[in-house]
Design a protein around this motif. Structure first.
Motif, PDB file in Angstrom:
ATOM      1  N   ILE A 110      21.020   1.019 -56.616  1.00 17.60           N
ATOM      2  CA  ILE A 110      21.834   1.266 -56.482  1.00 17.60           C
ATOM      3  C   ILE A 110      23.213   0.904 -56.158  1.00 17.60           C
ATOM      4  O   ILE A 110      22.646  -0.524 -56.480  1.00 17.60           O
ATOM      5  N   GLY A 111      24.011   1.757 -56.341  1.00 13.84           N
ATOM      6  CA  GLY A 111      25.582   0.257 -57.021  1.00 13.84           C
ATOM      7  C   GLY A 111      26.452   0.457 -56.058  1.00 13.84           C
ATOM      8  O   GLY A 111      27.091   1.495 -55.866  1.00 13.84           O
ATOM      9  N   VAL A 112      27.321  -0.278 -55.960  1.00 12.38           N
ATOM     10  CA  VAL A 112      28.805  -0.158 -55.404  1.00 12.38           C
ATOM     11  C   VAL A 112      29.593  -0.088 -56.768  1.00 12.38           C
ATOM     12  O   VAL A 112      29.487  -1.165 -56.566  1.00 12.38           O
ATOM     13  N   ILE A 130      26.579  -0.049 -45.621  1.00 13.95           N
ATOM     14  CA  ILE A 130      26.566   1.579 -46.241  1.00 13.95           C
ATOM     15  C   ILE A 130      25.364   1.780 -47.556  1.00 13.95           C
ATOM     16  O   ILE A 130      24.497   2.984 -48.065  1.00 13.95           O
ATOM     17  N   MET A 131      24.757   0.389 -48.562  1.00 10.59           N
ATOM     18  CA  MET A 131      23.612   0.907 -49.416  1.00 10.59           C
ATOM     19  C   MET A 131      21.968   0.954 -48.212  1.00 10.59           C
ATOM     20  O   MET A 131      21.309   1.629 -48.364  1.00 10.59           O
ATOM     21  N   ILE A 132      21.714   0.262 -46.809  1.00  8.65           N
ATOM     22  CA  ILE A 132      20.835   0.617 -46.214  1.00  8.65           C
ATOM     23  C   ILE A 132      20.777   2.333 -46.373  1.00  8.65           C
ATOM     24  O   ILE A 132      19.744   2.537 -46.059  1.00  8.65           O
ATOM     25  N   ILE A 143      30.139  -4.479 -57.964  1.00  7.58           N
ATOM     26  CA  ILE A 143      30.366  -4.893 -56.869  1.00  7.58           C
ATOM     27  C   ILE A 143      29.328  -5.070 -55.933  1.00  7.58           C
ATOM     28  O   ILE A 143      29.336  -6.176 -55.216  1.00  7.58           O
ATOM     29  N   ALA A 144      28.418  -4.726 -55.456  1.00  4.83           N
ATOM     30  CA  ALA A 144      26.736  -4.773 -55.362  1.00  4.83           C
ATOM     31  C   ALA A 144      26.009  -3.897 -55.904  1.00  4.83           C
ATOM     32  O   ALA A 144      26.579  -2.504 -55.570  1.00  4.83           O
ATOM     33  N   MET A 145      24.678  -4.132 -55.571  1.00  3.38           N
ATOM     34  CA  MET A 145      23.301  -3.757 -55.314  1.00  3.38           C
ATOM     35  C   MET A 145      22.014  -3.666 -54.858  1.00  3.38           C
ATOM     36  O   MET A 145      22.065  -4.556 -53.508  1.00  3.38           O
ATOM     37  N   GLY A 147      16.821  -7.100 -52.902  1.00  3.62           N
ATOM     38  CA  GLY A 147      17.921  -6.895 -53.741  1.00  3.62           C
ATOM     39  C   GLY A 147      19.040  -6.359 -53.445  1.00  3.62           C
ATOM     40  O   GLY A 147      20.539  -6.782 -53.716  1.00  3.62           O
ATOM     41  N   ASP A 148      19.037  -7.282 -51.885  1.00  4.51           N
ATOM     42  CA  ASP A 148      21.027  -6.212 -51.351  1.00  4.51           C
ATOM     43  C   ASP A 148      21.488  -7.808 -51.693  1.00  4.51           C
ATOM     44  O   ASP A 148      21.775  -8.810 -51.515  1.00  4.51           O
ATOM     45  N   SER A 149      22.373  -7.063 -52.919  1.00  6.48           N
ATOM     46  CA  SER A 149      23.863  -8.051 -53.342  1.00  6.48           C
ATOM     47  C   SER A 149      24.855  -7.580 -52.936  1.00  6.48           C
ATOM     48  O   SER A 149      25.472  -6.398 -53.460  1.00  6.48           O
ATOM     49  N   VAL A 150      26.211  -8.286 -52.461  1.00  2.38           N
ATOM     50  CA  VAL A 150      27.302  -7.939 -52.006  1.00  2.38           C
ATOM     51  C   VAL A 150      27.814  -8.859 -52.846  1.00  2.38           C
ATOM     52  O   VAL A 150      27.987 -10.726 -52.329  1.00  2.38           O
ATOM     53  N   LEU A 151      29.070  -9.085 -54.321  1.00  6.86           N
ATOM     54  CA  LEU A 151      29.859 -10.119 -54.153  1.00  6.86           C
ATOM     55  C   LEU A 151      30.980 -10.830 -53.393  1.00  6.86           C
ATOM     56  O   LEU A 151      31.502  -9.955 -52.507  1.00  6.86           O
ATOM     57  N   PRO A 152      31.029 -12.200 -53.186  1.00  2.28           N
ATOM     58  CA  PRO A 152      31.577 -12.609 -52.166  1.00  2.28           C
ATOM     59  C   PRO A 152      32.901 -12.110 -51.766  1.00  2.28           C
ATOM     60  O   PRO A 152      33.076 -11.781 -50.450  1.00  2.28           O
TER      61      PRO A 152
END
Length: 278
Positions: A85-87, A147-149, A94-96, A132-137
């Motif tokens: 899933i992505g933001v 929110i992704m969780i 910007i996040a996935m 794989g929780d990733s958010v651009l700085p």
């Protein structure tokens, strides 16, 4: 803070919210983000985001985020039981993150190494492992990880998973609030076999509301030996206090196993949007 808006487009659940800051600066106007399931049309953006995230990793974080190329994402995006899933901010990813539907203890332990419990009691049991929780700085500080969780919890519940789990870095207290704020409990600790990193195992039962409490034995997150001893005695980490950087440990009550009801994700979402943690 506003609530997330939810709607269905082309049989897909999308959530929409407003960004509070970019590059640590408060934003004005209608700067919104969209969260949705990723597909094969997103693999180039996924590869680019992976490369950018990898450039900003801290020491010891390699076991949580791996740099993958476009071919990797092209292959895994269509793999059964995996969902990314992505933001998006506009057209920019910007996040996935991902969830892996695990159907047996072996698959589950591949994602959650060192888990002290076997949750698979029948052939029909399923659990979702998050990773794989990733958010651009530039976009941190908008609760995007939380929110992704929550979004993945809803996806897991829709696929009849009994629970969800993930691992977090025990030395990084910043990645604890997103899981505790989503109702997860710390149920164990382990050493990651990939790099000998210290990890904590977080779990949420989707068949009942997890009742968090700040009452209990408060232990600073970095008192690793004390935490290990409490977990060995049957305690679980039920809440996190960001002001004191401490985890509250309690003994599970027998009542926690009664009155099993589906989770109310609208309540979870409203709780998330009231927090400012990444």
């Amino acid at each position: 803070m506003q609530n997330l808006q939810r709607y269905i487009l082309n049989n897909q659940s999308l959530w929409r919210g407003r960004l509070q800051k970019i590059n640590n600066q408060e934003v004005v106007g209608n700067n919104h983000f969209i969260i949705r399931r990723l597909n094969s049309g997103d693999v180039a953006a996924m590869s680019e985001l992976s490369a950018q995230i990898y450039q900003h990793l801290g020491v010891g974080e390699e076991c949580f985020i791996h740099k993958h190329d476009q071919a990797y994402y092209q292959n895994i995006i269509n793999t059964p039981d995996y969902e990314y899933i992505g933001v998006f901010h506009g057209k920019n990813l910007i996040a996935m993150s991902y969830l892996h539907i695990c159907r047996n203890h072996s698959d589950f332990c591949d994602e959650i190494p060192g888990c002290p419990r076997n949750f698979f009691n029948t052939p029909n049991d399923k659990l979702a492992a998050f990773g794989g929780d990733s958010v651009l700085p530039a976009y941190r500080g908008n609760s995007l990880n939380q929110i992704m969780i929550s979004y993945r919890m809803e996806r897991a519940a829709a696929q009849n998973c009994q629970g969800v789990a993930s691992i977090i870095d025990r030395h990084n207290h910043w990645n604890m609030p997103p899981y505790f704020n989503n109702g997860f409990s710390m149920i164990g600790t382990a050493t990651d076999p990939s790099d000998n990193g210290k990890i904590a195992i977080m779990h949420h039962n989707l068949c009942r509301e997890e009742k968090q409490t700040s009452h209990g034995i408060a232990v600073p997150f970095n008192r690793l030996n004390v935490i290990d001893n409490l977990l060995a005695k049957g305690y679980i980490g039920g809440a996190y206090n960001p002001q004191t950087a401490s985890i509250s440990f309690v003994l599970p009550s027998p009542q926690r196993n009664q009155n099993r009801q589906p989770l109310n994700f609208s309540i979870i979402t409203n709780h998330i949007m009231s927090s400012r943690h990444v």
